[in-house]
Each structure stands twice: as structure tokens, then as C-alpha cells.
Design an enzyme around this catalytic site. Structure first.
Site, short mmCIF file in Angstrom:
data_model
loop_
_atom_site.label_atom_id
_atom_site.label_comp_id
_atom_site.label_asym_id
_atom_site.label_seq_id
_atom_site.Cartn_x
_atom_site.Cartn_y
_atom_site.Cartn_z
N ASN A 104 15.74 25.00 -9.63
CA ASN A 104 14.43 24.34 -9.68
C ASN A 104 14.52 22.91 -10.23
O ASN A 104 14.97 22.70 -11.36
CB ASN A 104 13.50 25.18 -10.56
CG ASN A 104 12.04 25.01 -10.21
OD1 ASN A 104 11.69 24.31 -9.27
ND2 ASN A 104 11.18 25.65 -10.99
N HIS A 142 2.87 38.19 -14.33
CA HIS A 142 2.46 37.09 -15.20
C HIS A 142 0.94 37.10 -15.34
O HIS A 142 0.24 37.08 -14.32
CB HIS A 142 2.85 35.75 -14.60
CG HIS A 142 4.31 35.44 -14.71
ND1 HIS A 142 4.80 34.17 -14.60
CD2 HIS A 142 5.37 36.24 -14.95
CE1 HIS A 142 6.12 34.20 -14.75
NE2 HIS A 142 6.49 35.44 -14.95
N HIS A 169 9.44 30.21 -24.47
CA HIS A 169 10.01 29.14 -23.64
C HIS A 169 10.75 28.07 -24.44
O HIS A 169 10.46 26.87 -24.33
CB HIS A 169 8.91 28.53 -22.75
CG HIS A 169 9.41 28.17 -21.39
ND1 HIS A 169 9.81 26.90 -21.07
CD2 HIS A 169 9.59 28.90 -20.27
CE1 HIS A 169 10.20 26.87 -19.81
NE2 HIS A 169 10.09 28.08 -19.31
N ARG A 199 18.41 37.88 -19.48
CA ARG A 199 17.44 37.35 -18.53
C ARG A 199 18.06 36.66 -17.32
O ARG A 199 17.34 36.14 -16.47
CB ARG A 199 16.54 36.34 -19.26
CG ARG A 199 15.58 36.96 -20.23
CD ARG A 199 14.35 37.48 -19.52
NE ARG A 199 13.57 36.40 -18.96
CZ ARG A 199 12.97 36.44 -17.77
NH1 ARG A 199 13.08 37.51 -17.00
NH2 ARG A 199 12.26 35.43 -17.34
N HIS A 211 15.51 37.31 -14.42
CA HIS A 211 14.54 36.26 -14.13
C HIS A 211 14.03 36.43 -12.70
O HIS A 211 14.81 36.55 -11.77
CB HIS A 211 15.27 34.92 -14.28
CG HIS A 211 14.39 33.73 -14.27
ND1 HIS A 211 14.87 32.48 -13.96
CD2 HIS A 211 13.08 33.56 -14.54
CE1 HIS A 211 13.88 31.60 -14.05
NE2 HIS A 211 12.79 32.23 -14.40
N ASP A 260 10.68 30.40 -8.43
CA ASP A 260 11.79 29.53 -8.00
C ASP A 260 13.03 30.35 -7.64
O ASP A 260 14.03 29.79 -7.16
CB ASP A 260 12.11 28.44 -9.02
CG ASP A 260 12.25 28.95 -10.44
OD1 ASP A 260 11.26 29.51 -10.96
OD2 ASP A 260 13.33 28.80 -11.01
N GLU A 293 11.21 40.96 -13.72
CA GLU A 293 10.11 40.01 -13.57
C GLU A 293 9.73 39.91 -12.09
O GLU A 293 10.60 39.81 -11.23
CB GLU A 293 10.54 38.64 -14.09
CG GLU A 293 9.43 37.60 -14.06
CD GLU A 293 9.88 36.25 -14.65
OE1 GLU A 293 11.09 35.99 -14.72
OE2 GLU A 293 8.99 35.47 -15.05
O1 EZ4 Z 1 10.21 28.19 -16.56
O2 EZ4 Z 1 11.50 29.58 -13.55
O3 EZ4 Z 1 10.20 33.41 -17.60
N1 EZ4 Z 1 10.07 32.60 -16.75
C1 EZ4 Z 1 10.21 31.28 -16.92
C2 EZ4 Z 1 10.05 30.44 -15.69
C3 EZ4 Z 1 10.86 29.15 -15.77
C4 EZ4 Z 1 11.03 28.58 -14.40
C5 EZ4 Z 1 11.98 27.40 -14.43
O4 EZ4 Z 1 12.41 27.09 -13.16
O5 EZ4 Z 1 10.46 30.85 -18.01
O6 EZ4 Z 1 8.69 30.16 -15.46
CO CO Z 2 11.17 32.41 -19.31
#
Ligand code: EZ4
Ligand code: CO
Length: 410
Positions: A40, A125, A220, A291, A320, A324, A347
Site C-alpha cells: 500500500n 471493522h 496503530h 498479524r 492482516h 490493501d 481480519e
Molecule cells: O493501516 O492496511 O489492522 N489494520 C490496519 C490497516 C493498515 C493498512 C495499511 O496499508 O492497521 O488498516
Molecule cells: Co492494524
């Protein structure tokens, strides 16, 4: 196996809804394998790495030699690790697994040891500017069948916070951090304001929605270790499934301090790209969930190795799965997730209709659980005729600045 030699390696860059870099490997027999090479905000670096440096090495080699190819691209580059290299290696690795499974006539998970579960628990989310909007967003996910939800909230005094769309959310999937335009957007940050606000939000969400719902939160990468420790401790009453990226993970040892102070489970690793990045974290059992995605950590071959290592320490997967990660990367995650012994949660941020028109997928979501499907290979097709209608558009992830202008981790 003359027919399985690699005839063509194509790097496909398109922006159907958002940018994806897709690798397509074709054998002499015409078997096609797909890999996701999307990094990304730095997409073209991986595209060039693959097109200019990797593709010429692979033409004429045996598509079945997955491990040997992985070692060739990792050790053979001399310059090791790092997200660009590991995303490029991942794309090749996944495409070769796709080919091998198609030749075998089996869904990929069968080659990874077969199914270890009926489906993979997924989390959605949810996001809101205030608690009522956040609760609506969580309830929308529950109505879709989700049993686990990540909750992110705006913070009073900050104009734009990770995980919350700038315009009022038009649904649980409205949030997409990369923005098109000539320059990255600038967000603001204040750790003290965040730490004052978030525990109260989690308290209300837990109170409104009851004890059973699986709740997650992503900090984050913004806090110092001692701030992260304090947040973890203050969230303990709300029983999080995990607190994600509570502090930047560059210094693996910093998680020791967090761990000493809180029993809130921790997840890290979406930005990590190799087993070496996890060495201390796993050996000292400093987190509960890994992750890394298949896409950014060198593919199925190397993520499986990381997860086997993690399994020795009762650490589980939490791959993850933001938007993206392309549908190809998402499918690869699901085949691995279905097969490994130490699966935790997956996720699942759904792609837009435009993205899904360019990728035909066969994975399913039922009652909160994802399944990769039973088509041979990954079960994903790339539709050039659709993707080609959406030429590449540059997009950046945002950057963060403090009130005095200092750049802060985003
Ligand atoms: O910020 O995928 O947990 N998910 C995340 C994402 C990341 C993006 C970065 O490309 O933290 O939203
Ligand atoms: Co994250």
C-alpha cells in the site's frame, strides 16, 4: 515435468476501486497462478522489483520447485528482508502454490495438510465518530453475521484519526486509509487525548453489547511502551480479544515492558516481513497473535514457518486482512488459516464491488466464518477486461503530525 516450466511472468497493476498489483505466472501447459504483490502506497516499487529483476530469473524454471525458488529469491538477492523484497517473493510464492494446487486438482489448503477446522472466525471493522455511531456500526456487522468486531473511534480534539472515515460512515466498510491525490494527507495526533478517551468508549461498547461479543482494538503503532502498558491495563475490564500494535514494533524488546504491566492480549506484525523480525517477540512470548499477512511476509512458505515457530509458544495467527490485501492475498490467507493448527482469527475487511468485479473469488462468509472454497488452487481469477478499465492511480497512506508539526508514527 517439461509442461510445468514457467513460460510467462506478468505484473498487472490496476486500480479497480483501489490499487492492486497482481502477479500472474503461466506454465508451458497453460496453468495460471496468481499472487498478490500489493504494498500500500509503494505499489510501483514492488512492480518494478518483480518485472525488472525477478521475472527474467524465472522464465524456463520449474514452477513446482516452490521452496527452491523461495530460497533463490531470498538468499540469491543478497539484500535480504524488507517489505518490498518480501512482498515480491510472496507474490511469486503464492502464484507457484496456486499452480501446484491446480495441477494437483486440489484446493490449496489440501496441500498444506488439509482442513483443521470447518471455517475461519472473521472479524469486521466498526468505526464511529461518537459512541452511538460506533454502536450502529458494530450492530451492522453483527447483522451481517460477524461474531467479532474491531472498534475504532474518533478522539475529541483530533481532526482525523486512524480507523475513522472523515465523512460520516456510509457503512462498516467505508473506511480506506490510502487516499488518491498528489500527496499524502496529513492527520493529527495527541497520545494523551487518545488515552483519556478510548477506555471510556470501550467501556460503553462492552456495556451496551454484552460480555460475549469478541472485541478488538488497533492502537496503530502510536504509543510509547509505557503508554501502551497503561492502555492495556485500563482496557482489561472490557475483555479485549486483542490490543493491536500498541507501540511501534521496530524494537521487539519494547514489548517486554508492556507485557509486564498488562494481561490484555497483544497482537503485532502487519508491518513485519520475515521470521527474523519476530525472533525475540516469539521466543519471549511477548505477544499472543501474529498479524503478518501472506502478502507482506514472503508468502505461504515463510508465513507458515513463522506460525509454526509461534505455535511452540501458544501464539496464534491473526493475519492482516485489510482492503490493501487483494482478493488473491485474502484467498491465500484463508487456505493457510484453514490448515494451520494455531489459527486465531482472520481480519475481513470486504472489498468494494468494483474490486470484486476485477477478481472472481470463491471464498465464502457464513455465520461469521470464512472458508476458502474447494476450487482447485486459490480459487481466484483475474479478469483483465475489467481491471484494464481502471488504470493505476497513485495513492498514499496518510502521515501523522503532532500539534507542533513533529512527524509522528501513523
Ligand atoms: O493501516 O492496511 O489492522 N489494520 C490496519 C490497516 C493498515 C493498512 C495499511 O496499508 O492497521 O488498516
Ligand atoms: Co492494524
Amino acid at each position: 515435468m517439461q509442461g510445468s516450466t514457467i513460460r510467462n511472468v506478468e505484473v498487472l497493476v490496476a486500480s479497480p476501486g483501489r490499487t492492486f498489483v497482481t502477479l500472474r505466472v503461466t506454465t508451458h501447459d497453460g496453468v495460471v497462478g496468481l499472487g498478490d504483490a500489493t504494498l500500500n502506497g509503494r505499489e510501483l516499487a514492488v512492480a518494478a522489483y518483480l518485472r525488472d529483476h525477478v521475472a527474467p530469473m524465472l522464465i524456463g524454471s520449474d514452477a513446482h520447485r516452490i521452496e527452491d525458488t523461495w530460497q533463490l529469491l531470498f538468499r540469491g538477492a543478497y539484500w535480504r528482508r524488507g517489505p518490498v523484497t518480501m512482498t515480491a517473493i510472496a507474490a511469486i510464492d503464492v502464484a507457484l502454490w496456486d499452480i501446484k494446487a491446480k495441477v494437483a486438482g486440489l484446493p490449496l489448503f489440501q496441500l498444506l495438510g488439509g482442513a483443521s477446522r470447518e471455517g475461519c472466525l472473521a472479524y469486521a471493522h466498526a468505526t464511529g465518530h461518537d459512541v452511538p455511531e460506533l454502536l450502529d456500526s458494530v450492530r451492522a456487522s453483527l447483522a451481517e453475521g460477524f461474531r467479532a468486531v474491531r472498534v475504532q473511534t474518533a478522539v475529541p480534539g483530533l481532526s482525523k484519526v486512524y480507523g475513522v472515515p472523515s465523512a460520516p460512515s456510509s457503512g462498516p466498510y467505508a473506511y480506506e486509509p490510502a487516499s488518491r491525490g498528489t500527496l499524502p494527507s496529513v492527520e493529527d495526533w495527541d497520545s494523551r487525548a487518545y488515552l483519556r478517551h478510548v477506555p471510556g468508549v470501550l467501556e460503553q461498547v462492552r456495556h451496551e453489547l454484552g460480555p460475549e461479543l469478541i472485541l478488538l482494538h488497533d492502537a496503530h503503532h502510536r504509543l510509547t511502551p509505557i503508554e501502551a502498558a497503561r492502555l492495556g491495563r485500563s482496557l482489561e475490564p472490557y475483555d479485549l480479544f486483542w490490543l493491536e500494535d500498541c507501540t511501534p514494533v521496530d524494537n521487539q524488546e519494547s514489548l517486554r515492558l508492556v507485557r509486564e504491566h498488562t494481561t490484555t492480549p497483544l497482537a503485532v506484525g502487519e508491518v513485519l516481513s520475515s521470521i527474523w523480525d519476530y525472533q525475540t517477540i516469539i521466543r519471549e512470548q511477548l505477544v499472543d497473535f501474529v498479524r503478518s499477512s501472506v502478502v507482506h511476509a514472503g508468502g505461504i512458505t515463510s508465513l507458515r514457518r513463522i506460525l509454526d515457530h509461534a505455535g511452540m509458544y501458544q501464539i496464534r495467527s491473526g493475519m492482516h486482512g485489510a482492503t490493501d490485501i487483494s482478493p488473491v492475498g485474502q484467498a491465500a490467507a484463508l487456505h493457510l488459516a484453514l490448515a494451520i493448527p494455531n489459527f486465531g482469527i482472520q481480519e475481513y475487511m470486504k472489498h468494494s464491488a468494483t474490486s470484486l468485479a476485477a477478481f472472481r473469488t470463491s471464498f465464502t462468509f457464513t455465520d461469521g466464518y470464512l472458508h476458502p472454497g474447494t476450487e482447485p488452487g486459490l480459487g481466484v481469477d483475474y479478469l483483465d477486461e475489467v481491471a484494464d478499465r481502471y488504470p493505476y492511480e497513485r495513492a498514499y497512506l496518510p502521515v501523522n503530525r503532532l500539534k507542533d508539526g513533529t512527524v509522528h508514527d501513523w
